[in-house]
Structures are given as structure tokens and as C-alpha cells.
Design an enzyme around this catalytic site. Structure first.
Site, PDB file in Angstrom:
ATOM      1  N   GLU A  87       0.835  -1.202   0.000  1.00  9.08           N
ATOM      2  CA  GLU A  87       0.000   0.000   0.000  1.00  9.08           C
ATOM      3  C   GLU A  87       0.869   1.250   0.000  1.00  9.08           C
ATOM      4  OE1 GLU A  87      -2.835   0.081   3.230  1.00  9.08           O
ATOM      5  OE2 GLU A  87      -3.809   1.878   2.442  1.00  9.08           O
ATOM      6  N   ASN A 147     -12.427  -1.298  -0.830  1.00 14.74           N
ATOM      7  CA  ASN A 147     -11.681  -1.892   0.281  1.00 14.74           C
ATOM      8  C   ASN A 147     -12.314  -1.438   1.590  1.00 14.74           C
ATOM      9  OD1 ASN A 147      -9.057  -2.866   1.744  1.00 14.74           O
ATOM     10  ND2 ASN A 147      -9.294  -0.735   2.400  1.00 14.74           N
ATOM     11  N   GLU A 148     -12.565  -2.371   2.468  1.00 12.32           N
ATOM     12  CA  GLU A 148     -13.159  -2.042   3.773  1.00 12.32           C
ATOM     13  C   GLU A 148     -14.249  -0.978   3.608  1.00 12.32           C
ATOM     14  OE1 GLU A 148     -10.133  -1.348   6.804  1.00 12.32           O
ATOM     15  OE2 GLU A 148      -9.456  -3.417   6.631  1.00 12.32           O
ATOM     16  N   TYR A 187      -6.941  -8.830  11.459  1.00  8.74           N
ATOM     17  CA  TYR A 187      -5.663  -8.485  12.085  1.00  8.74           C
ATOM     18  C   TYR A 187      -5.611  -9.050  13.501  1.00  8.74           C
ATOM     19  CZ  TYR A 187      -4.427  -5.334   8.302  1.00  8.74           C
ATOM     20  OH  TYR A 187      -4.092  -4.831   7.080  1.00  8.74           O
ATOM     21  N   GLU A 192      -6.377  -9.284   3.941  1.00 10.65           N
ATOM     22  CA  GLU A 192      -5.383  -8.625   4.793  1.00 10.65           C
ATOM     23  C   GLU A 192      -5.349  -9.409   6.089  1.00 10.65           C
ATOM     24  OE1 GLU A 192      -5.838  -4.364   5.379  1.00 10.65           O
ATOM     25  OE2 GLU A 192      -6.430  -4.073   3.288  1.00 10.65           O
ATOM     26  N   GLN A 200       2.140  -6.111   5.609  1.00 12.18           N
ATOM     27  CA  GLN A 200       2.308  -5.861   4.187  1.00 12.18           C
ATOM     28  C   GLN A 200       3.715  -6.290   3.786  1.00 12.18           C
ATOM     29  OE1 GLN A 200       1.064  -1.931   2.948  1.00 12.18           O
ATOM     30  NE2 GLN A 200      -0.836  -2.016   4.147  1.00 12.18           N
TER      31      GLN A 200
HETATM   32  O1  AHR Z   1      -2.905  -2.482   6.271  1.00  9.32           O
HETATM   33  C1  AHR Z   1      -3.191  -1.248   6.850  1.00  9.32           C
HETATM   34  C2  AHR Z   1      -4.665  -0.871   6.757  1.00  9.32           C
HETATM   35  O2  AHR Z   1      -5.424  -1.789   7.466  1.00  9.32           O
HETATM   36  C3  AHR Z   1      -5.274  -0.899   5.384  1.00  9.32           C
HETATM   37  O3  AHR Z   1      -5.065   0.273   4.686  1.00  9.32           O
HETATM   38  C4  AHR Z   1      -6.728  -1.104   5.660  1.00  9.32           C
HETATM   39  O4  AHR Z   1      -7.386  -1.793   4.625  1.00  9.32           O
HETATM   40  C5  AHR Z   1      -6.740  -1.849   6.973  1.00  9.32           C
HETATM   41  O5  AHR Z   1      -7.601  -1.282   7.879  1.00  9.32           O
END
Ligand code: AHR
Length: 524
Positions: free
Chosen positions: A64, A211-212, A279, A330, A381
Site C-alpha cells: 500500500e 476496500n473495507e 488483524y 489482509e 504488508q
Molecule cells: O494495512 C493497513 C490498513 O489496514 C489498510 O489500509 C486497511 O485496509 C486496513 O484497515
């Protein structure tokens, strides 16, 4: 919680004998002088019970425009003092190519829903300078755009995955991007691409539609996003080969409400893929984790596995849902980050440690175990952001290191394209021995992760449906979970060969606390 392991740990004869020896020795020596005997652990590998193909895309990556991931990380520019290949950081390219990056998602993340692709094509002087509103409000010059991204993918052998802008974009903008990239020739957009030195179409298959969208991608309600998805999708086809594989914005973690709301609203217009994000947060800073915080973070991978199983089941319940691929778009550990360090090194710059390598191993193991349910998983990432494979010493730094995460990925590489098979363990769940296995040709590949900080394991395998003739093992291990590869000591954590005993259908390996290992067996 679903755990593939049963919770009863068993002690084998070896463990009992070793335990007895340690017990008698304590009467003579102080306890701290005596190495504890490893805990015995049994694993059954059912080579006859196939799960599905381990798609290389399960080892996907994400890049990103965030901190020093693109600018200063992957892209240093052609006139940089840092060694580069036409602007790409050479050391990063070399190591990524060596590892193999099956798929690379770009340009975001949150950044994607504020990205306008036309601003990143053509002569450098004509590219717009834009404020990166999500990641610090600094100005980017758009010198890394579509052509540079495709060039990077070609250099490292990755399949490109473009995340389209729904939040602040329009169906027309996204359909034009598809035409620009994929239409062979004759249209104005294809000619523009050719004039920008790429006569050959880019042939991009994977397209994210937002995205999101429940958050930084427009703060939408699920039904609102479903309406947007349907509207965008109408215009995203007809540009030749490959047909765009459209990926809808899935839930945050295991949020069933979002998933149900979107899927019901899509009705018959199902996407090709549904992208969840998960996450694993951490309350401590990357190199200062306490054992408790580490255990909390590592335990979350049992929840990730549950989420994959449940989201897959949810998708399967919808008309046409069975055909929709599930992506973990992600994933990774997101620790507590130091503000000062982020100013120096770039936003979300996060050190990779033995702990994060164990986390990577837990994730990659669960992807093997759920190989029939997952089509792609992209760690967040690739460079300099969150659970990255490579780190540079800031955007202007010449030095680049491979993190412990890089080595965890390289340990799992032998599984790519193999068939995952079932495993059973008697390890404690959720923080017990984690295992997975896959077969292909005359090979059986076994992966193991010991996430415990206080117990070494002696693992005894029984193989069903496979007779081993020989085998070898590699390991990544450090008893200090905060250990990492610094710029001064870049090889503290690296792969080592490790002893393994192979005897037909029996395999034995010692697995020290905090380690990730892979055993490759050749059939007899
Ligand atoms: O990976 C960092 C951020 O985490 C990304 O931009 C977003 O999609 C997520 O919330």
C-alpha cells in the site's frame, strides 16, 4: 472455538523416561541447572485424506501507499543513491524474487478508495501531486503508478491484483482502468497505454471493488455497499482476456452482520471473491512483548481459523455463494507502535521478531488446513509496514534486512501447489503444537509451529498412506521471542537445518520452544 487439535496432551514413554531422569536429578542439582525434558507430542498424518490444493495465492502479499512501503521501500526512483533496477530497490527485488510472491495487491488498503489511477500514468512531469489523507497527510508525487506496479510484478514474478476505488471513485473510472490495463489495442485507452510504452496489455485478472467499504472505503452500510457493488460490476467486463475476477469487500474479522447484509443485497449478482480482513492486535511494542501479551496475540489465530470456517459456511448458504471464493485479503499481527519510530521509519513500520514469525507460521498452517475454503490470503504488508517480509532503515536508508516473517514464508514454500492432507494432534488448543501437511509427487511436506515460550516438544509422527524413505528438516528458532534481525545483526534469525529421524511411517523431531519448522519427506 474450533481447534483441530484435541485438548488432551499425552505423555509417551520417551517423555516419561526423560521426565523421570529430570526428577531424580533435581535432588542433586538446583532446578535452574537442569534442562527440562521436552514434552512428548503425537501427530497423525492422514496422507490418504485430501483437503484440497494449497494455492500459491495463499502466500500472497499486499503493498500500500503507506509509510515507506512503496516510496523508499520498494521504489527509490531511478536517480537514487540506493542501488536500484530502473527505480526499484534492487535488494528488495532480489529477495522477493528468490522467495516468490504469487500475488501482489496494490495500491491499498484505505489508500485505494482515494486513488485515481489516471494521476499515476504518463510522463513524470504530468503526474499530480496528491495528499495521502489516510496515512499522514504528506504529499506523494505519483511517480509509482500502474506501469511501475506492473513492472514490479513482472520483476518479482507476482500476479497483479488491483484494488479499485469505490469510496471516492465512480464506475466509469474503474471500468476505464480495466480497459486501460487489459484491452489489447484499438481503443483510445489501449492506445494511451501503448503510448506510455506498454503496447502489450497488462492482463490483470484480480480486481477489488472497494476496500473495507464498512470503514475507510466509504463508511457504508452493508445494503448500501451491495447496491454499489452491483452498479460497478455491470461495467467491469468486455475488455478481452482475462475476464476480471471481481472481489467484493467482505467483513472486518468474523462480522456476520456485514457478510449477511452484503450477500443478501447482492441477490443474484454474486462477486467472484469475497474479501475478509483479520488483524491480530498486540498491546506491546514489537520488540518488548511480555509472555502474556504474546500468548494473547498468538491465541487469536484459533479465532482466525474459526472465522474462515464460519465465513465459508455463511457464503455457502447463499444462492450461488458456493462459487464465491473466500479471500483473507489482509491478515497479520498489528502491534502497539511507537510514534517516534514511525516518524523516522515510516507509518506502521513494525519490527518482525521470532514472535511474529511464529504468528506467520500459525497463519500459514491454518491456511493449509483450510485449503479447501480459501482462495487467497495476503499478509499486510510486504515491505516496511506491519508484519512485513523486508525492512529498510527508513525511506532513505540503504540497508535492507529479511525479517523473521520472510523466513517463515520461505519455510512454507514447499507446500505451494501440493495437496493439503489431514493431520490430527493431541496438542493443547489454542496455544499448542500447530501442524499441517501436504503431498505432491513423491513428497510429503510437514510443517510445525511450537508457539509455547515455556516448553520444548518432542514430536512423534505416524504417517498413514505414505512410507518415507528419507527426509530433511529446516527450522527457524530463537528462545527469545523479542529477537529480530537488526541492521547491525541482520542474520540473527535465519533458517538452519535440523535433525529429523525418519523410519518408514514414523518420524521424530525435537521442536524447541518458539520455533517454526518444515520437514520434507521423500517416499521410499
Ligand atoms: O494495512 C493497513 C490498513 O489496514 C489498510 O489500509 C486497511 O485496509 C486496513 O484497515
Amino acid at each position: 472455538m474450533t481447534c483441530t487439535n484435541s485438548s488432551s496432551a499425552s505423555i509417551t514413554r520417551r517423555g516419561l523416561l526423560a521426565g523421570a531422569a529430570a526428577l531424580s536429578a533435581t535432588s542433586v542439582f538446583p532446578r535452574w541447572l537442569i534442562a527440562e525434558a521436552p514434552t512428548a507430542q503425537r501427530v497423525l498424518v492422514r496422507a490418504d485424506a485430501e483437503i484440497g490444493v494449497v494455492r500459491p495465492e495463499l502466500h500472497g502479499q499486499f503493498a500500500e501507499h503507506l509509510g515507506s512501503c512503496i516510496y523508499g521501500g520498494l521504489w527509490v526512483g531511478k536517480n537514487s543513491h540506493i542501488e536500484n533496477l530502473n527505480g526499484y530497490r534492487k535488494q528488495a527485488v532480489d529477495w522477493l524474487r528468490e522467495l516468490g510472491v504469487p500475488v501482489l495487491r496494490w495500491p491499498g488498503g484505505c489508500f485505494a478508495d482515494d486513488y485515481h489511477w489516471r494521476e499515476g500514468i504518463g510522463p513524470a512531469a504530468q503526474r499530480s501531486k496528491r495528499v495521502n489523507i489516510h496515512w499522514g497527510g504528506y504529499v506523494e508525487d505519483n511517480s509509482f503508478g500502474t506501469h511501475e506496479f506492473i513492472g514490479l510484478c513482472r520483476l518479482i514474478g507476482a500476479e497483479p491484483y488491483l484494488a479499485g476505488n469505490v469510496g471516492s471513485g465512480s464506475p466509469r473510472e474503474l471500468r476505464d482502468w480495466v480497459e486501460y490495463c487489459n484491452y489489447p489495442d484499438g481503443s483510445s485507452l489501449a492506445e494511451e497505454r501503448a503510448a506510455n510504452a506498454s503496447p502489450e496489455p497488462f492482463r490483470v485478472r484480480y480486481w477489488g471493488v472497494g476496500n473495507e467499504s464498512w470503514g475507510c472505503g466509504g463508511e457504508m452500510r452493508p445494503e448500501e455497499y451491495a447496491d454499489e457493488f452491483r452498479r460497478f460490476a455491470v461495467y467491469l467486463h468486455g475488455f478481452g482476456e482475462p475476464r476480471p475476477f471481481l472481489i467484493a469487500s467482505g467483513p472486518d474479522g468474523n462480522n456476520a452482520e456485514w457478510a449477511r447484509g452484503v450477500l443478501s443485497g447482492l441477490r443474484r449478482n454474486m462477486p467472484d471473491g469475497f474479501a475478509m480482513h483479520y488483524y491480530s492486535g498486540g498491546a506491546d511494542s514489537p520488540t518488548n512483548f511480555t509472555a502474556d501479551e504474546m500468548n494473547k496475540q498468538l491465541s487469536s489465530f484459533a479465532k482466525v481459523e474459526d472465522a474462515v470456517i464460519q465465513q465459508r459456511a455463511l457464503l455457502d448458504g447463499y444462492d450461488g455463494g458456493r462459487k464465491v471464493a473466500l479471500l483473507l485479503d489482509e491478515w497479520g499481527v498489528w502491534d502497539h507502535l511507537d510514534q517516534q519510530e514511525q516518524v523516522r521509519m515510516g507509518r506502521l513500520w513494525q519490527q518482525g521478531t521470532m514472535r511474529s514469525a511464529v504468528a506467520a507460521g500459525l497463519g500459514l498452517n491454518l491456511f493449509n488446513r483450510q485449503a479447501d475454503k480459501l482462495a487467497m490470503c495476503n499478509i499486510a504488508q510486504i515491505v516496511n509496514v506491519l508484519q512485513s517480509l523486508l525492512l529498510t532503515d527508513g525511506p532513505d536508508g540503504e540497508r535492507c534486512v529479511r525479517t523473521a516473517n520472510y523466513y517463515a514464508f520461505s519455510l512454507f514454500k514447499p507446500h505451494r501447489t501440493q495437496i493439503a492432507v489431514r493431520t490430527e494432534t493431541d496438542g493443547a488448543c489454542p496455544l499448542g503444537l500447530s501442524v499441517s501437511a501436504s503431498k505432491g509427487g513423491d513428497k510429503l511436506v510437514l510443517s510445525l509451529v511450537n508457539p509455547k515460550s515455556d516448553a520444548d516438544l518432542s514430536v512423534e509422527y505416524e504417517l498413514r498412506g505414505f512410507t518415507a524413505g528419507s527426509g530433511s528438516a529446516q527450522i527457524l528458532h530463537d528462545a527469545d521471542w523479542n529477537a529480530y534481525n537488526s541492521f547491525e545483526n541482520p542474520a540473527r534469525l535465519a533458517l538452519k537445518t535440523h535433525p529429523v529421524t525418519v523410519e518408514k511411517s514414523r518420524v521424530q523431531i525435537d521442536l524447541p520452544r518458539l520455533s517454526v519448522a518444515t520437514i520434507t519427506l521423500q517416499s521410499a
